[in-house]
Design an enzyme around this catalytic site. Sequence first.
Site, PDB file in Angstrom:
ATOM      1  N   GLU A   1      -5.049  -8.447  -0.370  1.00 17.62           N
ATOM      2  CA  GLU A   1      -6.031  -8.215   1.020  1.00 17.62           C
ATOM      3  C   GLU A   1      -7.188  -8.250   0.460  1.00 17.62           C
ATOM      4  O   GLU A   1      -7.645  -7.289  -0.319  1.00 17.62           O
ATOM      5  CB  GLU A   1      -5.237  -7.004   1.558  1.00 17.62           C
ATOM      6  CG  GLU A   1      -4.191  -7.128   2.271  1.00 17.62           C
ATOM      7  CD  GLU A   1      -3.491  -5.764   3.043  1.00 17.62           C
ATOM      8  OE1 GLU A   1      -4.484  -5.217   3.564  1.00 17.62           O
ATOM      9  OE2 GLU A   1      -2.563  -5.515   3.163  1.00 17.62           O
TER      10      GLU A   1
ATOM     11  N   GLU B   1       0.800  -1.152   0.108  1.00 18.62           N
ATOM     12  CA  GLU B   1       0.017  -0.091   0.000  1.00 18.62           C
ATOM     13  C   GLU B   1       0.770   1.298  -0.130  1.00 18.62           C
ATOM     14  O   GLU B   1       0.780   2.234   0.998  1.00 18.62           O
ATOM     15  CB  GLU B   1      -0.958  -0.090   1.137  1.00 18.62           C
ATOM     16  CG  GLU B   1      -1.845  -1.056   1.157  1.00 18.62           C
ATOM     17  CD  GLU B   1      -3.095  -1.087   2.187  1.00 18.62           C
ATOM     18  OE1 GLU B   1      -3.115  -0.121   2.872  1.00 18.62           O
ATOM     19  OE2 GLU B   1      -4.088  -1.897   1.767  1.00 18.62           O
TER      20      GLU B   1
HETATM   21  O1  AHR Z   1      -5.162  -5.789   7.138  1.00 19.62           O
HETATM   22  C1  AHR Z   1      -4.966  -4.550   7.724  1.00 19.62           C
HETATM   23  C2  AHR Z   1      -4.511  -3.439   7.125  1.00 19.62           C
HETATM   24  O2  AHR Z   1      -5.209  -3.175   5.827  1.00 19.62           O
HETATM   25  C3  AHR Z   1      -3.148  -3.819   6.288  1.00 19.62           C
HETATM   26  O3  AHR Z   1      -2.016  -3.550   7.450  1.00 19.62           O
HETATM   27  C4  AHR Z   1      -3.019  -2.796   5.259  1.00 19.62           C
HETATM   28  O4  AHR Z   1      -2.079  -3.082   4.229  1.00 19.62           O
HETATM   29  C5  AHR Z   1      -4.407  -2.494   4.838  1.00 19.62           C
HETATM   30  O5  AHR Z   1      -4.811  -1.236   5.074  1.00 19.62           O
END
Ligand code: AHR
Length: 499
Positions: free
Chosen positions: A303, A180
């Site tokens: 994610e 990210e």
């Molecule tokens: O999964 C929780 C968080 O969500 C992670 O650390 C991040 O990459 C995302 O914003």
Amino acid sequence: MPACPQAIVKMTLNADQIADTISRHIYGNFSEHLGHCIYGGIWVGEDSPIPNTRGIRNDVVAALKRLAVPNLRWPGGCFADEYHWMDGIGPRGTRPRMINTHWGGVVEDNSFGTHEFLDFCELIGTEPNITGNVGSGTVEEMSKWVEYLTFDGVSPMANLRKQNGRENPWKIKFWSVGNENWGCGGNMTAAFYADQYRRFATYCRNYGSNKLYKVACGPGGDDYNWTETIMKNIPFNMMDAISLHHYTLFGNWDVKGPATGFTESDYFTTLQKTLYMEELITRHSTIMDRYDPKRKVGLIVDEWGTWYDVEPGTNPGFLFQQSTMRDALIAGMNLNIFNNHCKRVRGANIAQLINVLQAVIFTEGDKMVLTPTFYVFEMYKVHQQAALIPISFKSPEYVLNGQSIPAVTASASRDKSGRIHITFTQADPHREIEVSAELMGVQAGGVTGTVLVSKELTAHNTFEKPEQVKSAVFNSAKLSKNTLTVKLPPASVVMVELY
Ligand code: AHR
């Protein structure tokens, strides 16, 4: 819930048109130094009264082996871009203690580091998927980590690894260059990150027979410009995939809504929102197709999952939420989407493994409980490395408050032994839906299956009542010549096997 008339869906299963393989890596998971995912969830330490192997919980290892987790992402997440791997090697007593600034401001004592993570991967039989630090790290630091992990010879980092008790290098494939980086990983612009990626990735070497599969930070949600810029500015011989992050929020980032105790209208809205994954993948893939028509570069949704308000009374920085039948439906719907897009989607990692967000396991002290999402992953693992079978059908609508979503999603595959598996989600809580599937190019002698269903959409497992939601044998599929009939119960996830 009032009963509605049954609906019948006509489906065609085109097993004579197989072209693509569903990567097992779509069934990946994610473990971050966040809340009780690592500490308490995986790691209890060698001196713990909780049964463990070299500090790693035995109950968790046994449960995860049931899922055949193909790869595990670590150490973050946002944590990755603040993590300095050298803090997590060497004698545990001498490792620095620091603050986990992202997640709850708690002390991170670095007792779970590189060796412990890779030991855990070996115990559960999964491939490590490591994210290096671009946001606050250096090219030298990342390059040395790769050398430490994978170089088989005499070098400063290989020698250090041996000194720390590991003679042979590990095999490491998945290597993410930052996380990210448009947000917590450095707030970069797409063009700046693309240049950073080129620099960092240059020094992540392939030592000996180890070949890194390098993943560039991709977009968050609908940031199509990010995808466009990355595809335009990073040569394809320098990256194997780009990531995509997208969470299902019932509400918004300020008020995300409760994980339990929701209404049917909340349930409907959350499912409606999760279906947006289909549009996101289609649109990002369309951009990628323009630059990479041969699909050399994969899309990895590393994610995804639901994100609700934390459970009352828990640390807001620990992201602990319960998990219900709603989450099970959401897991099944997303996995069906990923399977059907396997031409471009080469991997996915639900967030997260234990005690965080849409977890598959909860732990508390020496207790462990499996969530409804765990059972979905167990039912769907049959698709790993199987050949995708194209299917066509028009789903009946699930209508609520004048809005509608498709009630049924599905995906199908043929495994190496010739068995065919179809996974269904049926979102409508008011009626059974009968699927009548014409089987093209299929020779099957019988049918069996598994179902996950509950009377309540809000049903969930707790330490006191750990088996409120669990999978059971499914008896409502019948095979007659080349027609398969499946009666999908209201609000259920079903896996059918033709053998
Ligand atoms: O999964 C929780 C968080 O969500 C992670 O650390 C991040 O990459 C995302 O914003």
